[in-house]
Design an enzyme around this catalytic site. Structure first.
Site, PDB file in Angstrom:
ATOM      1  N   LEU A 262       0.846  -1.204   0.000  1.00  0.00           N
ATOM      2  CA  LEU A 262       0.000   0.000   0.000  1.00  0.00           C
ATOM      3  C   LEU A 262       0.876   1.247   0.000  1.00  0.00           C
ATOM      4  O   LEU A 262       0.881   2.058   0.926  1.00  0.00           O
ATOM      5  CB  LEU A 262      -0.927   0.001   1.222  1.00  0.00           C
ATOM      6  N   GLY A 263       1.649   1.397  -1.112  1.00  0.00           N
ATOM      7  CA  GLY A 263       2.507   2.568  -1.270  1.00  0.00           C
ATOM      8  C   GLY A 263       1.786   3.616  -2.102  1.00  0.00           C
ATOM      9  O   GLY A 263       0.556   3.653  -2.140  1.00  0.00           O
TER      10      GLY A 263
ATOM     11  N   ILE B 242       1.392   3.918  -5.383  1.00  0.00           N
ATOM     12  CA  ILE B 242       0.528   3.342  -6.423  1.00  0.00           C
ATOM     13  C   ILE B 242      -0.593   2.539  -5.760  1.00  0.00           C
ATOM     14  O   ILE B 242      -1.764   2.621  -6.142  1.00  0.00           O
ATOM     15  CB  ILE B 242       1.342   2.455  -7.391  1.00  0.00           C
TER      16      ILE B 242
ATOM     17  N   ARG C  95       4.999  -4.332   5.316  1.00  0.00           N
ATOM     18  CA  ARG C  95       5.942  -4.543   6.425  1.00  0.00           C
ATOM     19  C   ARG C  95       5.363  -4.039   7.744  1.00  0.00           C
ATOM     20  O   ARG C  95       5.624  -4.582   8.795  1.00  0.00           O
ATOM     21  CB  ARG C  95       7.272  -3.842   6.122  1.00  0.00           C
TER      22      ARG C  95
ATOM     23  N   ARG D  61       6.360  -6.818 -10.030  1.00  0.00           N
ATOM     24  CA  ARG D  61       7.445  -7.569 -10.659  1.00  0.00           C
ATOM     25  C   ARG D  61       7.097  -9.054 -10.617  1.00  0.00           C
ATOM     26  O   ARG D  61       6.527  -9.535  -9.618  1.00  0.00           O
ATOM     27  CB  ARG D  61       8.776  -7.336  -9.929  1.00  0.00           C
TER      28      ARG D  61
ATOM     29  N   ASP E  63       0.811  -8.358 -15.683  1.00  0.00           N
ATOM     30  CA  ASP E  63       1.514  -7.363 -16.509  1.00  0.00           C
ATOM     31  C   ASP E  63       3.015  -7.590 -16.436  1.00  0.00           C
ATOM     32  O   ASP E  63       3.776  -7.010 -17.219  1.00  0.00           O
ATOM     33  CB  ASP E  63       1.181  -5.952 -16.007  1.00  0.00           C
TER      34      ASP E  63
ATOM     35  N   GLU F 188      10.478 -11.926 -18.165  1.00  0.00           N
ATOM     36  CA  GLU F 188       9.906 -11.197 -19.318  1.00  0.00           C
ATOM     37  C   GLU F 188      11.019 -10.659 -20.229  1.00  0.00           C
ATOM     38  O   GLU F 188      12.130 -10.390 -19.741  1.00  0.00           O
ATOM     39  CB  GLU F 188       9.010 -10.063 -18.836  1.00  0.00           C
TER      40      GLU F 188
ATOM     41  N   HIS G  94       3.935  -5.751 -19.761  1.00  0.00           N
ATOM     42  CA  HIS G  94       4.545  -4.773 -18.849  1.00  0.00           C
ATOM     43  C   HIS G  94       4.246  -3.346 -19.308  1.00  0.00           C
ATOM     44  O   HIS G  94       5.147  -2.536 -19.550  1.00  0.00           O
ATOM     45  CB  HIS G  94       6.071  -4.981 -18.748  1.00  0.00           C
TER      46      HIS G  94
HETATM   47  C1  8YV Z   1       8.862   0.845 -16.590  1.00  0.00           C
HETATM   48  C2  8YV Z   1       8.270   0.042 -14.338  1.00  0.00           C
HETATM   49  O1  8YV Z   1       8.201   0.612 -17.727  1.00  0.00           O
HETATM   50  O2  8YV Z   1       8.567   2.105 -13.363  1.00  0.00           O
HETATM   51  C3  8YV Z   1       8.739   0.908 -13.252  1.00  0.00           C
HETATM   52  O3  8YV Z   1       9.276   0.379 -12.252  1.00  0.00           O
HETATM   53  O4  8YV Z   1       8.265  -1.127 -14.225  1.00  0.00           O
HETATM   54  C4  8YV Z   1       7.833   0.634 -15.575  1.00  0.00           C
HETATM   55  O5  8YV Z   1       7.255   1.872 -15.364  1.00  0.00           O
HETATM   56  C5  8YV Z   1       9.956  -0.065 -16.661  1.00  0.00           C
HETATM   57  O6  8YV Z   1      10.759   0.194 -15.579  1.00  0.00           O
HETATM   58  C6  8YV Z   1      10.741   0.114 -17.956  1.00  0.00           C
HETATM   59  O7  8YV Z   1      11.465   1.218 -17.977  1.00  0.00           O
END
Ligand code: 8YV
Length: 309
Positions: free
Chosen positions: A148-149, A151, A171, A228, A252, A257, A275
């Site tokens: 819950l940061g 984003i 955490r 991730r 995503d 990937e 992604h």
């Molecule tokens: C980017 C992301 O597309 O910001 C991030 O951490 O995963 C994406 O916004 C990615 O890092 C590629 O540059």
């Protein structure tokens, strides 16, 4: 003399243009012999734009002062190694919160209502001879947010507007947030209809969404991952999606990937995306501008807009 900069991967054109106006740029990702390029530029490079920087590369660049990551996630940069070498590291937070939150909601609705599968059903001309089937709603369901940061909070706001109940795990409990906190991730998954994965990557969260957590989420449970691939035990997830032990997944990001496990391709209870969480024109422009702003600030001796080290 312009400052020498090493670019480690392709960046947005506008960002590359702004960097080229300011620096002498060496493109590692375009070099046929990367080691030779590094040896050649080693005595003069003071900055890196991009990610994928470990202690070995830092040691090869004795004049390196700053690494400006294009992304909020900096799990491809060894920040401990940077700190030990007094190298600054910056990222691109906040400017992508809305884009990633929108993508998350979009992926959840796409999976809940099987929108990609419905699109394919219509395109394959199957509609005249059948009905597509009934699926599920988000309304009234519980979304468990892992991470819950900045984003995560934007996602919670949007899902609340969609009449979902929000709980979270991280955490620690956060003062002042109006959501129920779970200190145990598996407990949260057990009590949730949806697991929303939006925590940082890296060693600290490697495989945190384990088979146990996935089993707790269960055959009716759904997950969405916009963080991730490394956070999830992907082999266990695929196996459980195939057996029906896990209800569905909207993904995503993936462990390896852009090469993803073949088994995902044939599943109907998944939605797959390349992604693209932050992949909008306005957001990537803003991310590029923040990369440049951090580099400008550093070489002007000003405070860095978004430093992580
Ligand atoms: C980017 C992301 O597309 O910001 C991030 O951490 O995963 C994406 O916004 C990615 O890092 C590629 O540059």
């Amino acid at each position: 003399m312009p400052i020498e900069l090493l670019q480690t991967h392709k960046l947005l054109d506008s960002c590359e243009a702004a960097i080229a106006e300011r620096f002498t740029v060496h493109k590692l990702h375009e070099a046929r012999d990367k080691a030779a390029l590094i040896a050649e530029v080693a005595p003069k490079v003071r900055a890196i734009a991009g990610g994928n920087v470990d202690g070995k590369l830092m040691d090869a660049l004795p004049k390196l002062e700053i690494i400006a990551n294009f992304g909020v996630g900096y799990d491809t940069i060894d920040t401990a190694a940077a700190k030990a070498r007094n190298i600054r590291v910056t990222n691109t937070p906040n400017v992508l919160n809305d884009a990633v939150a929108e993508m998350t909601v979009g992926l959840m609705i796409a999976l809940a209502r099987r929108i990609p599968q419905g699109d394919r059903y219509v395109r394959e001309g199957k509609w005249p001879s059948g009905t597509f089937g009934l699926f599920s709603e988000l309304t009234g369901k519980t979304a468990g947010i892992l991470g819950l940061g900045r984003i995560g909070k934007e996602i919670a706001t949007r899902l609340t507007a969609m009449k979902m109940r929000i709980v979270y795990h991280g955490r620690h409990r956060q003062e002042g947030v109006p959501y129920v906190y779970y200190s145990d991730l598996a407990d949260m998954a057990r009590d949730s209809d949806w697991l929303v994965i939006v925590a940082p990557g890296g060693q600290g969260t490697q495989g945190i969404v384990s088979r146990t957590v996935l089993e707790a989420l269960g055959a009716q449970g759904m997950l969405v991952n916009v963080a991730r691939g490394t956070l999830v035990d992907e082999a266990a997830m695929l196996e459980m999606l195939q057996s029906g032990a896990l209800g569905g997944a909207a993904l995503d990001v993936f462990e390896n990937e852009p090469n993803i496990r073949d088994g995902f391709m044939r599943l109907d209870n998944v939605v797959l995306a390349p992604h693209q969480g932050s992949a909008t024109h306005q957001t990537r422009q803003a991310m590029g501008a923040l990369v440049v702003a951090n580099l400008d600030a550093h070489f002007a001796g000003d405070p860095l807009p978004s430093a992580v080290v």
